[in-house]
Design a protein around this motif. Structure first.
Motif, PDB file in Angstrom:
ATOM      1  N   TRP A 331       0.820  -1.219   0.000  1.00 56.10           N
ATOM      2  CA  TRP A 331       0.000   0.000   0.000  1.00 56.10           C
ATOM      3  C   TRP A 331       0.851   1.266   0.000  1.00 56.10           C
ATOM      4  O   TRP A 331       0.370   2.341  -0.330  1.00 56.10           O
ATOM      5  CB  TRP A 331      -0.947   0.009   1.205  1.00 56.10           C
ATOM      6  CG  TRP A 331      -0.266  -0.138   2.545  1.00 56.10           C
ATOM      7  CD1 TRP A 331       0.020  -1.292   3.201  1.00 56.10           C
ATOM      8  CD2 TRP A 331       0.229   0.915   3.375  1.00 56.10           C
ATOM      9  NE1 TRP A 331       0.657  -1.052   4.389  1.00 56.10           N
ATOM     10  CE2 TRP A 331       0.799   0.312   4.522  1.00 56.10           C
ATOM     11  CE3 TRP A 331       0.250   2.302   3.269  1.00 56.10           C
ATOM     12  CZ2 TRP A 331       1.376   1.042   5.556  1.00 56.10           C
ATOM     13  CZ3 TRP A 331       0.820   3.045   4.292  1.00 56.10           C
ATOM     14  CH2 TRP A 331       1.371   2.420   5.416  1.00 56.10           C
ATOM     15  N   THR A 361      -1.660  13.189   0.666  1.00 59.48           N
ATOM     16  CA  THR A 361      -3.093  12.877   0.607  1.00 59.48           C
ATOM     17  C   THR A 361      -3.913  13.924   1.353  1.00 59.48           C
ATOM     18  O   THR A 361      -5.025  14.264   0.940  1.00 59.48           O
ATOM     19  CB  THR A 361      -3.360  11.479   1.187  1.00 59.48           C
ATOM     20  OG1 THR A 361      -2.792  11.395   2.512  1.00 59.48           O
ATOM     21  CG2 THR A 361      -2.731  10.415   0.317  1.00 59.48           C
ATOM     22  N   ALA A 378     -12.215   6.932  -5.684  1.00 55.92           N
ATOM     23  CA  ALA A 378     -12.029   5.622  -5.067  1.00 55.92           C
ATOM     24  C   ALA A 378     -12.584   4.512  -5.959  1.00 55.92           C
ATOM     25  O   ALA A 378     -11.983   3.438  -6.080  1.00 55.92           O
ATOM     26  CB  ALA A 378     -12.702   5.592  -3.694  1.00 55.92           C
ATOM     27  N   ALA A 381     -10.218   3.847  -8.685  1.00 55.77           N
ATOM     28  CA  ALA A 381      -9.067   3.083  -8.195  1.00 55.77           C
ATOM     29  C   ALA A 381      -9.376   1.589  -8.165  1.00 55.77           C
ATOM     30  O   ALA A 381      -8.530   0.761  -8.512  1.00 55.77           O
ATOM     31  CB  ALA A 381      -8.673   3.576  -6.802  1.00 55.77           C
ATOM     32  N   LEU A 384      -8.959  -0.196 -11.607  1.00 57.77           N
ATOM     33  CA  LEU A 384      -7.662  -0.279 -12.274  1.00 57.77           C
ATOM     34  C   LEU A 384      -7.274  -1.732 -12.502  1.00 57.77           C
ATOM     35  O   LEU A 384      -7.495  -2.599 -11.657  1.00 57.77           O
ATOM     36  CB  LEU A 384      -6.587   0.423 -11.444  1.00 57.77           C
ATOM     37  CG  LEU A 384      -6.699   1.946 -11.310  1.00 57.77           C
ATOM     38  CD1 LEU A 384      -5.603   2.471 -10.410  1.00 57.77           C
ATOM     39  CD2 LEU A 384      -6.613   2.604 -12.678  1.00 57.77           C
ATOM     40  N   LYS A 389      -2.605  -1.106 -11.812  1.00 60.94           N
ATOM     41  CA  LYS A 389      -3.187  -1.535 -10.541  1.00 60.94           C
ATOM     42  C   LYS A 389      -2.310  -1.166  -9.356  1.00 60.94           C
ATOM     43  O   LYS A 389      -2.801  -1.009  -8.236  1.00 60.94           O
ATOM     44  CB  LYS A 389      -3.402  -3.050 -10.585  1.00 60.94           C
ATOM     45  CG  LYS A 389      -4.199  -3.609  -9.420  1.00 60.94           C
ATOM     46  CD  LYS A 389      -4.423  -5.100  -9.599  1.00 60.94           C
ATOM     47  CE  LYS A 389      -5.187  -5.687  -8.423  1.00 60.94           C
ATOM     48  NZ  LYS A 389      -5.402  -7.155  -8.602  1.00 60.94           N
ATOM     49  N   ARG A 392      -3.325   1.786  -7.243  1.00 58.08           N
ATOM     50  CA  ARG A 392      -4.620   1.747  -6.558  1.00 58.08           C
ATOM     51  C   ARG A 392      -4.544   2.331  -5.144  1.00 58.08           C
ATOM     52  O   ARG A 392      -5.425   3.114  -4.755  1.00 58.08           O
ATOM     53  CB  ARG A 392      -5.141   0.316  -6.527  1.00 58.08           C
ATOM     54  CG  ARG A 392      -6.497   0.174  -5.845  1.00 58.08           C
ATOM     55  CD  ARG A 392      -6.972  -1.264  -5.871  1.00 58.08           C
ATOM     56  NE  ARG A 392      -7.310  -1.688  -7.227  1.00 58.08           N
ATOM     57  CZ  ARG A 392      -7.643  -2.933  -7.548  1.00 58.08           C
ATOM     58  NH1 ARG A 392      -7.651  -3.866  -6.611  1.00 58.08           N
ATOM     59  NH2 ARG A 392      -7.944  -3.241  -8.790  1.00 58.08           N
ATOM     60  N   LEU A 395      -4.652   6.204  -5.310  1.00 54.63           N
ATOM     61  CA  LEU A 395      -5.954   6.785  -5.652  1.00 54.63           C
ATOM     62  C   LEU A 395      -6.971   6.546  -4.547  1.00 54.63           C
ATOM     63  O   LEU A 395      -7.834   7.408  -4.285  1.00 54.63           O
ATOM     64  CB  LEU A 395      -6.446   6.195  -6.977  1.00 54.63           C
ATOM     65  CG  LEU A 395      -5.676   6.625  -8.226  1.00 54.63           C
ATOM     66  CD1 LEU A 395      -6.272   5.982  -9.473  1.00 54.63           C
ATOM     67  CD2 LEU A 395      -5.695   8.134  -8.376  1.00 54.63           C
ATOM     68  N   LEU A 396      -6.916   5.387  -3.890  1.00 50.40           N
ATOM     69  CA  LEU A 396      -7.840   5.143  -2.784  1.00 50.40           C
ATOM     70  C   LEU A 396      -7.600   6.131  -1.650  1.00 50.40           C
ATOM     71  O   LEU A 396      -8.549   6.659  -1.055  1.00 50.40           O
ATOM     72  CB  LEU A 396      -7.675   3.706  -2.278  1.00 50.40           C
ATOM     73  CG  LEU A 396      -8.309   2.597  -3.129  1.00 50.40           C
ATOM     74  CD1 LEU A 396      -7.938   1.226  -2.580  1.00 50.40           C
ATOM     75  CD2 LEU A 396      -9.829   2.747  -3.173  1.00 50.40           C
TER      76      LEU A 396
END
Length: 632
Positions: A331, A361, A378, A381, A384, A389, A392, A395-396
């Motif tokens: 992440w 963010t 979201a 994301a 993707l 991917k 992700r 973007l989340l």
């Protein structure tokens, strides 16, 4: 997240150097000392010959792969790197195979050229198929007449026939193809030049009969087709002979592939080796500290001759040369990529990845705060796929931040009467939004000052940690200046003390700059004064730079409200299209601009302040994920 590193020095017999290099590379925990992979090393002539032989063998194998289409996978054996003599045997064997393949390729190219030539002749013969006489009669010289063969556009045929009759010429049509008429023109030799000028006037294309056109067209066609069949048969025979040559060598070829893979680590490491007396070699580099015991056990089990492995922690002067080995959870990966886009921090410096994730963010959410738009980000994301991917989590996080600040602003697709704001609607009090943005900027700059202070302590640069603009003095100057301005604005007591603290910080910085200057007095003082004043100016400008956070949060709501208001003036399909395309425009265009602005603040107000030096990223000698890394 940053792993502790150790400097290792492996002293081994020259004969076991390839095996030692392979072990260092096999487990992906060793990186050379100076990253001079593949460079020329005259001090290790034996290793240089090994490197050159490995490069030559790899090049020959690559050439062979282009002809063989697909090389077999590396065999399980051999398990030890080849010696220099074995590499030379491999090169000799590959030379034999390449001689066969080069000969086969040359013959195949010759056959293909002949096939193309015969196919061209068959195509040129098509217009002559209606003729029933020996074509050599057309090419044979005549005493009193000139015989020409060619074609003209069909639209010019009648006019050409008439014009040639006026100069004593005769036109015989024998075929039509693709809009052109194919003719035999007979004219007196005395009027040949005049006839040719007439022909040129009507776009004449003369055909010179090839030497192969000897006989009747039907006979020529049959002979050319037979020749094409013979060439095809020769190509098939050549391919069969080639396949027969390569039958039974897959096992040996797989062993060669394996041997070259085993040889590559030492070949790449030659520039990093140091020749020592008694045929000893010293290999130096870096490994993560947690991998030392495993490496020691592997070397003890694999090396049969005497060797010596020494390990020590990095020394203070090696910060820029020590590679930084960092491991991040999935992440955090996309945020780490953005940090690496600016640079790699020196070993021991603060790793800004986690701080970057939270601050980036947060600033994106402040400038793009909207519940509806955040949910769409979201959702995008989650959709993707493929290589995209990996972005992700980024973007989340951005979508979640936009949703969170959207609740604080009470904004859903720019509409501010659907939910009650938990804090404030941006358009209702722009001044308060500007104050909040400046407050965020002050907190951000204080955090960067603390990171700079930490980096100077990590570098054991105590003087800079105390007196530099990026140390304790700079922190006093900034905090004292902010407090003095705030207390003066509110009319509260204590502003004088705050000014005194800021002045003390300024004097510390001034003295530090004077100590660093080499100019004679009083020039040293004035240069130091200008540098110190520049620090004050930069702190002021950097703080005001965060006002864009409030500006974009207000403009985002205003733009969303404008689209909503515009759609309300329409009805039916127009209203739906305006809402859909308007919000898509906000998401794509404004979302990109906001992301760029947040990244700009991180790079120029953050990274440019606390990146004291740029380090090396840890790159193993051979990445275990890559089966056939190229030689450098």
């Amino acid at each position: 997240m940053t792993q502790k590193m150790l400097h290792v020095a492996l002293e081994t017999e020259e004969a076991e150097a390839p095996q030692a290099a392979y072990l260092l590379a096999k487990y992906g925990v060793f990186t050379p000392e100076h990253s001079l992979l593949g460079s020329y090393n005259p001090s290790n002539s034996g290793g240089q010959r090994y490197h050159d032989a490995t490069v030559l063998a790899r090049d020959k194998l690559t050439r062979l792969a282009a002809h063989y289409q697909k090389l077999p996978a590396a065999a399980a054996e051999p398990t030890e790197p080849p010696t220099l003599a074995e590499l030379r045997e491999i090169i000799a064997w590959l030379d034999e195979l390449l001689h066969v393949t080069d000969t086969c390729r040359a013959k195949r190219d010759q056959f293909e050229r002949e096939q193309r030539h015969e196919a061209t002749l068959l195509d040129e013969l098509k217009p002559f198929k209606t003729l029933d006489f020996d074509l050599t009669q057309l090419a044979r010289p005549k005493r009193f007449i000139e015989t020409l063969v060619g074609s003209v556009p069909e639209s010019d045929l009648a006019a050409l026939t008439y014009d040639l009759e006026q100069v004593g010429g005769i036109v015989e049509l024998f075929g039509r193809q693709t809009g052109r008429a194919y003719l035999v023109v007979i004219c007196p030799q005395l009027r040949c030049l005049l006839s040719r000028s007439v022909l040129d006037k009507h776009h004449w294309r003369e055909i010179h009969l090839p030497a192969e056109f000897s006989g009747r067209p039907q006979e020529i066609e049959s002979e050319l087709k037979n020749l094409c069949q013979r060439i095809t048969h020769s190509v098939d025979s050549l391919e069969q002979s080639h396949r027969h040559t390569f039958e039974g060598i897959e096992e040996r070829l797989a062993q060669v592939v394996k041997a070259i893979e085993l040889a590559e680590p030492y070949a790449r490491l030659v520039a990093e080796t140091v020749a020592e007396p008694n045929d000893k070699l010293l290999i130096r580099g870096w490994i993560p500290r947690r991998n030392l015991k495993r490496l020691q056990s592997r070397l003890a089990a694999a090396l049969t001759r005497e060797y010596k492995l020494e390990a020590r922690p990095p020394q203070p002067g090696e910060r820029e040369s020590v590679p930084s080995a960092r491991r991040y959870p999935t992440w955090l990966g996309p945020f780490a990529e953005l940090v690496r886009g600016y640079g790699v921090p020196c070993y021991g410096d603060f790793d800004p990845t986690l701080f970057f994730m939270f601050s980036f963010t947060a600033m994106f959410g402040m400038m793009f705060g909207d519940v509806g738009h955040g949910l769409l980000i979201a959702l995008a994301a989650l959709m993707l796929r493929g290589e995209a991917k990996r972005f992700r989590p980024l973007l989340l996080a951005a979508g979640a931040s936009a949703c969170g600040f959207g609740w604080l602003y009470g904004s859903v697709f720019g509409v501010e009467d659907i939910i009650t704001p938990l804090w404030i609607a941006p358009l209702s009090d722009p001044v308060r939004m500007l104050q909040a943005a400046i407050g965020w900027g002050i907190g951000f700059i204080v955090a960067t000052q603390l990171i700079m202070f930490y980096n100077r302590i990590a570098a054991r640069n105590w003087r800079a940690a105390l007196f530099d603009a990026g140390g304790a003095a700079g922190l006093l100057l900034y905090l004292g200046g902010v407090a003095a301005i705030y207390l003066s604005y509110r009319g509260d007591a204590g502003a004088e003390w705050a000014f005194g603290i800021a002045g003390a910080g300024f004097l510390m910085i001034l003295v530090h700059h004077c100590a660093q200057q080499v100019e004679p007095w009083p020039g040293r003082f004035f240069l130091s004064l200008m540098d110190s004043l520049e620090t004050v100016f930069n702190d002021f400008v950097n703080t005001l730079s965060f006002m864009r956070v409030a500006a974009f949060s207000i403009s985002h709501v205003a733009l969303a409200m404008a689209i909503t208001t515009l759609s309300a003036e329409m009805s039916g399909t127009g209203q739906v299209l305006t809402l859909v395309f308007g919000n898509l425009l906000i998401l794509v265009l404004e979302g990109s601009i906001v992301a760029i602005q947040a990244l700009r603040l991180e790079y120029y107000e953050g990274f440019s302040r606390y990146f004291t030096c740029f380090g090396r990223e840890f790159k193993p000698l051979l990445d275990a994920r890559v089966k056939k890394p190229p030689l450098i």
